[in-house]
Design a protein around this motif. Structure first.
Motif, PDB file in Angstrom:
ATOM      1  N   GLU A 186      30.612  28.102  -2.697  1.00 51.33           N
ATOM      2  CA  GLU A 186      31.773  28.986  -2.878  1.00 51.33           C
ATOM      3  C   GLU A 186      31.527  29.975  -4.007  1.00 51.33           C
ATOM      4  N   MET A 187      32.057  31.189  -3.801  1.00 50.25           N
ATOM      5  CA  MET A 187      31.944  32.240  -4.806  1.00 50.25           C
ATOM      6  C   MET A 187      33.266  32.992  -4.860  1.00 50.25           C
ATOM      7  N   THR A 188      33.518  33.629  -5.986  1.00 50.92           N
ATOM      8  CA  THR A 188      34.641  34.554  -6.076  1.00 50.92           C
ATOM      9  C   THR A 188      34.044  35.952  -6.182  1.00 50.92           C
ATOM     10  N   ALA A 189      34.772  36.920  -5.637  1.00 52.27           N
ATOM     11  CA  ALA A 189      34.252  38.283  -5.615  1.00 52.27           C
ATOM     12  C   ALA A 189      35.354  39.289  -5.902  1.00 52.27           C
ATOM     13  N   THR A 190      34.952  40.417  -6.463  1.00 51.45           N
ATOM     14  CA  THR A 190      35.823  41.577  -6.624  1.00 51.45           C
ATOM     15  C   THR A 190      35.086  42.752  -5.997  1.00 51.45           C
ATOM     16  N   VAL A 191      35.743  43.393  -5.023  1.00 50.42           N
ATOM     17  CA  VAL A 191      35.130  44.484  -4.278  1.00 50.42           C
ATOM     18  C   VAL A 191      36.102  45.661  -4.229  1.00 50.42           C
ATOM     19  N   VAL A 192      35.577  46.854  -4.478  1.00 52.67           N
ATOM     20  CA  VAL A 192      36.376  48.072  -4.386  1.00 52.67           C
ATOM     21  C   VAL A 192      35.878  48.856  -3.176  1.00 52.67           C
ATOM     22  N   PHE A 193      36.800  49.215  -2.293  1.00 49.24           N
ATOM     23  CA  PHE A 193      36.389  50.086  -1.209  1.00 49.24           C
ATOM     24  C   PHE A 193      37.539  50.970  -0.758  1.00 49.24           C
ATOM     25  N   LYS A 194      37.168  52.005  -0.020  1.00 48.78           N
ATOM     26  CA  LYS A 194      38.128  53.002   0.411  1.00 48.78           C
ATOM     27  C   LYS A 194      38.147  53.053   1.930  1.00 48.78           C
ATOM     28  N   VAL A 195      39.346  53.035   2.478  1.00 53.17           N
ATOM     29  CA  VAL A 195      39.535  53.186   3.918  1.00 53.17           C
ATOM     30  C   VAL A 195      40.482  54.363   4.089  1.00 53.17           C
ATOM     31  N   GLY A 196      39.965  55.471   4.601  1.00 54.84           N
ATOM     32  CA  GLY A 196      40.801  56.668   4.729  1.00 54.84           C
ATOM     33  C   GLY A 196      41.370  57.031   3.372  1.00 54.84           C
ATOM     34  N   PRO A 197      42.693  57.199   3.272  1.00 56.00           N
ATOM     35  CA  PRO A 197      43.304  57.591   2.000  1.00 56.00           C
ATOM     36  C   PRO A 197      43.565  56.425   1.046  1.00 56.00           C
ATOM     37  N   VAL A 198      43.310  55.203   1.500  1.00 50.17           N
ATOM     38  CA  VAL A 198      43.631  54.024   0.686  1.00 50.17           C
ATOM     39  C   VAL A 198      42.382  53.481   0.009  1.00 50.17           C
ATOM     40  N   LYS A 199      42.415  53.466  -1.338  1.00 48.89           N
ATOM     41  CA  LYS A 199      41.340  52.855  -2.126  1.00 48.89           C
ATOM     42  C   LYS A 199      41.942  51.615  -2.773  1.00 48.89           C
ATOM     43  N   ALA A 200      41.253  50.495  -2.625  1.00 48.30           N
ATOM     44  CA  ALA A 200      41.811  49.253  -3.145  1.00 48.30           C
ATOM     45  C   ALA A 200      40.731  48.375  -3.752  1.00 48.30           C
ATOM     46  N   THR A 201      41.157  47.565  -4.706  1.00 46.71           N
ATOM     47  CA  THR A 201      40.299  46.549  -5.295  1.00 46.71           C
ATOM     48  C   THR A 201      40.746  45.212  -4.727  1.00 46.71           C
ATOM     49  N   PHE A 202      39.832  44.533  -4.077  1.00 47.68           N
ATOM     50  CA  PHE A 202      40.127  43.232  -3.482  1.00 47.68           C
ATOM     51  C   PHE A 202      39.495  42.140  -4.320  1.00 47.68           C
ATOM     52  N   SER A 203      40.269  41.107  -4.589  1.00 44.58           N
ATOM     53  CA  SER A 203      39.763  39.920  -5.265  1.00 44.58           C
ATOM     54  C   SER A 203      39.923  38.767  -4.297  1.00 44.58           C
TER      55      SER A 203
END
Length: 152
Positions: free
Chosen positions: A43-60
């Motif tokens: 198991e790992m934890t991750a933080t990823v930033v990505f953009k889909v169209g006009p929405v940019k989000a940071t996912f944890s």
């Protein structure tokens, strides 16, 4: 949403398997990955930033490896929250086949689900973005692993 493809990697199956289980390699290859930390053996934890169209989000979120069959296959699953952007969860079944002693074919089948603001963007945009991100990951992974195989 589902997609599948394969990637030919100029490295042995054992080298590819080791890289698939190396958090440093995964972090380097995941588009937008800010952090990837091991929390338990699979198991790992991750933080990823990505953009889909006009929405940019940071996912944890959390990444889990299951159905391990070294050095042949496993399932990698993840789920994360991007706050107001919504959530994403999914996974991939990854299979390795030796084409020769120095070449491995990595086959993957990805399934993903999203919700919240992201889901409102439309299936076509989401599918094209997911396909692009999966392609980027596996191309980058092939480059990193083949460079390691040549070096060592």
């Amino acid at each position: 949403m589902q997609m599948n493809d394969s990637q030919r990697i100029p490295a042995s199956r054992e080298q590819v398997w080791a890289a698939l289980n190396d958090p440093a390699v995964l972090k380097q290859c995941i588009p937008g990955c800010q952090s990837l930390d091991v929390t338990a053996p699979n198991e790992m934890t991750a933080t990823v930033v990505f953009k889909v169209g006009p929405v940019k989000a940071t996912f944890s979120g959390k990444v889990t490896l299951s159905d391990l069959d070294p050095p042949n296959s496993y399932r990698i699953s993840g789920e994360g929250s991007g706050g107001v952007a919504g959530f994403a969860k999914g996974g991939a079944v990854v299979r390795l086949e030796s084409e020769s002693a120095e070449v491995t074919v990595l086959q993957y089948e990805v399934d993903a689900q999203i919700g919240g603001k992201l889901a409102q963007l439309g299936a076509r945009l989401i599918n094209s973005t997911a396909t692009k991100l999966a392609g980027e990951f596996f191309r980058s992974f092939a480059e990193v692993v083949s460079a390691k195989a040549e070096a060592g």
